[in-house]
Design a protein around this motif. Structure first.
Motif, mmCIF file in Angstrom:
data_model
loop_
_atom_site.group_PDB
_atom_site.id
_atom_site.type_symbol
_atom_site.label_atom_id
_atom_site.label_comp_id
_atom_site.label_asym_id
_atom_site.label_seq_id
_atom_site.Cartn_x
_atom_site.Cartn_y
_atom_site.Cartn_z
ATOM 1 N N ILE A 108 0.874 -1.179 0.000
ATOM 2 C CA ILE A 108 0.000 0.000 0.000
ATOM 3 C C ILE A 108 0.907 1.224 0.000
ATOM 4 O O ILE A 108 1.925 1.253 0.692
ATOM 5 C CB ILE A 108 -0.923 0.052 1.236
ATOM 6 N N SER A 109 0.530 2.222 -0.797
ATOM 7 C CA SER A 109 1.316 3.455 -0.836
ATOM 8 C C SER A 109 0.398 4.668 -0.827
ATOM 9 O O SER A 109 -0.790 4.575 -1.154
ATOM 10 C CB SER A 109 2.201 3.498 -2.083
ATOM 11 N N THR A 110 0.972 5.793 -0.463
ATOM 12 C CA THR A 110 0.299 7.081 -0.569
ATOM 13 C C THR A 110 1.377 8.125 -0.803
ATOM 14 O O THR A 110 2.511 7.977 -0.335
ATOM 15 C CB THR A 110 -0.541 7.374 0.697
ATOM 16 N N TRP A 111 1.067 9.162 -1.586
ATOM 17 C CA TRP A 111 2.049 10.201 -1.883
ATOM 18 C C TRP A 111 1.352 11.523 -2.160
ATOM 19 O O TRP A 111 0.168 11.555 -2.518
ATOM 20 C CB TRP A 111 2.949 9.803 -3.050
ATOM 21 N N ILE A 112 2.090 12.599 -1.967
ATOM 22 C CA ILE A 112 1.558 13.948 -2.207
ATOM 23 C C ILE A 112 2.711 14.850 -2.627
ATOM 24 O O ILE A 112 3.837 14.680 -2.157
ATOM 25 C CB ILE A 112 0.838 14.481 -0.948
ATOM 26 N N GLN A 113 2.403 15.803 -3.541
ATOM 27 C CA GLN A 113 3.426 16.715 -4.023
ATOM 28 C C GLN A 113 2.804 18.069 -4.334
ATOM 29 O O GLN A 113 1.665 18.147 -4.808
ATOM 30 C CB GLN A 113 4.093 16.161 -5.277
ATOM 31 N N CYS A 170 -1.749 24.184 -6.083
ATOM 32 C CA CYS A 170 -2.327 22.966 -6.634
ATOM 33 C C CYS A 170 -1.586 21.778 -6.018
ATOM 34 O O CYS A 170 -0.407 21.889 -5.668
ATOM 35 C CB CYS A 170 -2.159 22.914 -8.150
ATOM 36 N N ILE A 171 -2.287 20.657 -5.903
ATOM 37 C CA ILE A 171 -1.715 19.477 -5.262
ATOM 38 C C ILE A 171 -1.805 18.291 -6.220
ATOM 39 O O ILE A 171 -2.839 18.064 -6.848
ATOM 40 C CB ILE A 171 -2.493 19.129 -3.964
ATOM 41 N N ASP A 172 -0.727 17.528 -6.320
ATOM 42 C CA ASP A 172 -0.726 16.231 -7.002
ATOM 43 C C ASP A 172 -0.660 15.176 -5.900
ATOM 44 O O ASP A 172 0.120 15.318 -4.944
ATOM 45 C CB ASP A 172 0.483 16.077 -7.928
ATOM 46 N N TRP A 173 -1.451 14.129 -6.027
ATOM 47 C CA TRP A 173 -1.487 13.113 -4.966
ATOM 48 C C TRP A 173 -1.992 11.800 -5.510
ATOM 49 O O TRP A 173 -2.515 11.735 -6.618
ATOM 50 C CB TRP A 173 -2.370 13.580 -3.804
ATOM 51 N N GLY A 174 -1.824 10.745 -4.753
ATOM 52 C CA GLY A 174 -2.307 9.446 -5.182
ATOM 53 C C GLY A 174 -1.885 8.353 -4.226
ATOM 54 O O GLY A 174 -1.370 8.624 -3.136
ATOM 55 N N GLY A 175 -2.106 7.123 -4.679
ATOM 56 C CA GLY A 175 -1.750 5.983 -3.859
ATOM 57 C C GLY A 175 -2.012 4.691 -4.596
ATOM 58 O O GLY A 175 -2.487 4.690 -5.737
ATOM 59 N N SER A 176 -1.708 3.595 -3.924
ATOM 60 C CA SER A 176 -1.915 2.287 -4.536
ATOM 61 C C SER A 176 -2.230 1.253 -3.468
ATOM 62 O O SER A 176 -1.866 1.417 -2.298
ATOM 63 C CB SER A 176 -0.673 1.852 -5.315
ATOM 64 N N ILE A 177 -2.919 0.220 -3.901
ATOM 65 C CA ILE A 177 -3.153 -0.974 -3.091
ATOM 66 C C ILE A 177 -2.922 -2.157 -4.021
ATOM 67 O O ILE A 177 -3.532 -2.250 -5.087
ATOM 68 C CB ILE A 177 -4.579 -1.018 -2.503
ATOM 69 N N LYS A 178 -2.010 -3.024 -3.608
ATOM 70 C CA LYS A 178 -1.587 -4.166 -4.422
ATOM 71 C C LYS A 178 -1.132 -3.671 -5.783
ATOM 72 O O LYS A 178 -0.152 -2.951 -5.866
ATOM 73 C CB LYS A 178 -2.699 -5.210 -4.535
ATOM 74 N N LYS A 219 -9.207 22.105 -14.010
ATOM 75 C CA LYS A 219 -9.742 20.745 -13.956
ATOM 76 C C LYS A 219 -8.619 19.763 -13.650
ATOM 77 O O LYS A 219 -7.601 19.747 -14.323
ATOM 78 C CB LYS A 219 -10.402 20.383 -15.288
ATOM 79 N N GLU A 220 -8.834 18.948 -12.626
ATOM 80 C CA GLU A 220 -7.826 17.954 -12.260
ATOM 81 C C GLU A 220 -7.807 16.810 -13.266
ATOM 82 O O GLU A 220 -8.781 16.580 -13.978
ATOM 83 C CB GLU A 220 -8.087 17.415 -10.853
ATOM 84 N N GLN A 221 -6.690 16.096 -13.294
ATOM 85 C CA GLN A 221 -6.518 14.935 -14.163
ATOM 86 C C GLN A 221 -6.392 13.698 -13.285
ATOM 87 O O GLN A 221 -5.537 13.651 -12.403
ATOM 88 C CB GLN A 221 -5.251 15.089 -15.008
ATOM 89 N N ARG A 222 -7.229 12.676 -13.540
ATOM 90 C CA ARG A 222 -7.181 11.434 -12.769
ATOM 91 C C ARG A 222 -6.797 10.277 -13.674
ATOM 92 O O ARG A 222 -7.309 10.142 -14.772
ATOM 93 C CB ARG A 222 -8.542 11.111 -12.147
ATOM 94 N N VAL A 223 -5.877 9.449 -13.161
ATOM 95 C CA VAL A 223 -5.452 8.266 -13.903
ATOM 96 C C VAL A 223 -5.416 7.087 -12.927
ATOM 97 O O VAL A 223 -4.826 7.172 -11.861
ATOM 98 C CB VAL A 223 -4.037 8.465 -14.510
#
Length: 149
Positions: free
Chosen positions: A84-89, A118-126, A141-145
């Protein structure tokens, strides 16, 4: 008397073993019903979120009193430890923070000062990864991937 000391010694070792097992058990991240506020702090209000497939959610929170953002990636169902991860920039300043590892329930907290940025952020599971760029930028408008690897 010798028998009693042996029994007491065995009982003491058993108690130590149970205590050591308890101390080495899963960390606080194993707590069920975890919320972003339990991870980041009660003063942090959820301002955005993104699903990590069907496995959980990445939360972006903000504390108006100190201008900091915090992210946490939380599984829907705690269980055996998984990646599991999480990040912010903050792209304007280059400030960033992250947390990743084998966790049972969540990754985080990760904090940056983000007031007025503005904030870039995200995370992962498995094997499911989520990235949100240009978030919380007023009219932008934010960009989600979301990707699976």
């Amino acid at each position: 008397m010798k028998f009693n000391r042996s029994v007491l010694t065995a009982a003491a070792f058993a108690a130590l073993a149970v205590g050591a097992t308890t101390a080495l058990a899963a960390p606080a991240s194993a707590a069920p019903n975890t919320t972003p506020q339990k991870v980041c702090g009660s003063a942090y209000k959820t301002v955005n979120s993104a699903p990590v497939g069907s496995q959980g959610t990445v939360y972006l929170t903000y504390n108006a009193s100190n201008g900091k953002n915090c992210v946490a990636t939380i599984r829907n169902s705690p269980g055996t430890a998984v990646d599991i991860s999480t990040w912010i920039q903050v792209p304007d300043t280059g400030d960033s923070a992250d947390d990743y590892g084998q966790y049972t329930s969540y990754a985080g907290p990760a904090y940056v000062y983000g007031k007025g940025h503005c904030i870039d952020w995200g995370g992962s599971i498995k094997n499911v990864y989520v990235q949100v760029a240009g978030s919380n930028c007023a009219a932008l408008k934010e960009q989600r991937v979301t990707t699976t690897r």
